[in-house]
Motif scaffolding. Sequence first.
Motif, PDB file in Angstrom:
ATOM      1  N   VAL A  20       0.847  -1.192   0.000  1.00  0.00           N
ATOM      2  CA  VAL A  20       0.000   0.000   0.000  1.00  0.00           C
ATOM      3  C   VAL A  20       0.885   1.245   0.000  1.00  0.00           C
ATOM      4  O   VAL A  20       1.885   1.311   0.722  1.00  0.00           O
ATOM      5  CB  VAL A  20      -0.926   0.048   1.245  1.00  0.00           C
ATOM      6  CG1 VAL A  20      -1.874   1.238   1.158  1.00  0.00           C
ATOM      7  CG2 VAL A  20      -1.721  -1.235   1.385  1.00  0.00           C
ATOM      8  N   ALA A  74      -4.061   2.525   5.926  1.00  0.00           N
ATOM      9  CA  ALA A  74      -3.419   1.380   5.285  1.00  0.00           C
ATOM     10  C   ALA A  74      -3.236   0.210   6.240  1.00  0.00           C
ATOM     11  O   ALA A  74      -3.054  -0.930   5.811  1.00  0.00           O
ATOM     12  CB  ALA A  74      -2.061   1.796   4.713  1.00  0.00           C
ATOM     13  N   LEU A 214      -9.147  -1.796  -2.354  1.00  0.00           N
ATOM     14  CA  LEU A 214      -8.030  -2.130  -1.474  1.00  0.00           C
ATOM     15  C   LEU A 214      -8.012  -3.630  -1.194  1.00  0.00           C
ATOM     16  O   LEU A 214      -6.954  -4.285  -1.309  1.00  0.00           O
ATOM     17  CB  LEU A 214      -8.143  -1.337  -0.170  1.00  0.00           C
ATOM     18  CG  LEU A 214      -7.159  -1.701   0.943  1.00  0.00           C
ATOM     19  CD1 LEU A 214      -5.717  -1.431   0.512  1.00  0.00           C
ATOM     20  CD2 LEU A 214      -7.487  -0.926   2.226  1.00  0.00           C
TER      21      LEU A 214
END
Length: 503
Positions: A20, A74, A214
């Motif tokens: 990430v 993240a 994500l």
Amino acid sequence: MPLRHAIDHHARQRSDALAVSVSGTSLTYGALADRLQRLHAALAALPYRAHKDLSLPTEARLFAVAVGNHPAAATLLPAALATPHAVMLLDPHWPAALHQRMLAKLPPDIVFCLSSQTALIQAAAHLSIPTICVDTDAFDTFLAAPAEITLTSPRDTFMVGFTSGTTSEPKAFARARHSWRASLDASRLAFALTDQSHTFSPGPLAHGISLYTLAETLDLGATFHTITRFDLADAHRAMTATRRIVAVPSLLAALCHGTPQDQVVEITTAGAKLDPALLSKAREFFPRARLHEYYGASELGFVSLNTHGRSSSSAPANSVGHPFPHVALSIRDAGHEVAQGSPGTIFVRGDLAIEGYLWGGRTSGFRREGPWATVGDLGKLNFDGSLTLLGREGGMVITAGHNVYPQEIETALTDIPGITAALVLGRTHRSRGQELVALLHGDTPLEEIRSQLAIRLPRYKLPRRFFRASNWPLTSSGKPDRAALLTWLEQKDARLAPLLPAS
């Protein structure tokens, strides 16, 4: 394979591979796996609080996140995807009073926020909910020594989300792990994803499309890129390292400026239908990209898909594509399926939908009829099997005794050369009940608009008033704010310029 196992696998095989990046602040898969173990241990050590409306194991905690696209996201958001804990997604742009009401309705075990969110911190303190400000040292101090992450059940809750919209109280829903597991398997095939599908998603992580992206990217072992706030220069820097973009149409349009990006080969968009002008612009700016346009809802998951190549599409332009893999569609009215080509309420059957709302939604939104689920969108199945959207229950306009669906008129308007975007609203009218009003982006003369619409639509579907708008307000999820635009109309706001016949 559960996402926890996927991240562990990538961490063992390629510990130094980038997982990430948030505006340049990065985590490798090895570092992400370590931080998830440390966050899991810290959350599990919090005092137990029962959450009777959620399916959570006793060692799991419900943590609220209101940090936007801060780099701490993240770690926090993958924790809900890969540990037994569940995340409550609070939109940082909500007003303070709304944050307070959501915390009171479903008190989480802890809130992660920014130090500037003083009203949220005070509301949590009033409810005896601890807060951690992730933009201070408190977040790293909170993390504990790494602990083995326990197994999760497919039926466990991993997320509490909220319906978008600014005109009414958001409705909360819980998602079970198995629904996104099924979605990840389906979207990998539908979007042709691989471990090289390094993805840039510039939208808010509090919204489903970016959060799902994500999860999708980490499951593949690719790299997920985002930015803390939208800035075109930052966005272009992030795009240089990616092969894929996922964005709502308004953000996709914002990206299409500057030098064409020929390293991007896949684009996924959702949240609103692509107008022809934006599709053409995206094809020019991303000359090697296929563009996947899907229709779905937070409560339903994926519903249908239209894939656009350089010069053709997999479904007609006036549709939102064919059913997504593993999804069946039914157009129904009063509990019965209607004939093909007839309008009705869109129902879906598959493994991707929620079970129901935690609160709200008694008179609108998500509901079930046996194995079929709907959010009240209206549409029709075309004879090639594609789906056309007609609007939303309650959004239908009744004018002079006729039922009219704004989406159909909007589609006809954006087919006219020179019109780049269109919205159709129903405004109260003394004799007609409601009158149709069209708001437009573009410079096409009024006479040309009317003559083109007369070819495409029956007389009762023709708007009676036309306005040109250089911009219109958007909701926090990037959709046109129709309530605000109706207020502009009533107040004769100067931002709406009436279109008049040429003298």
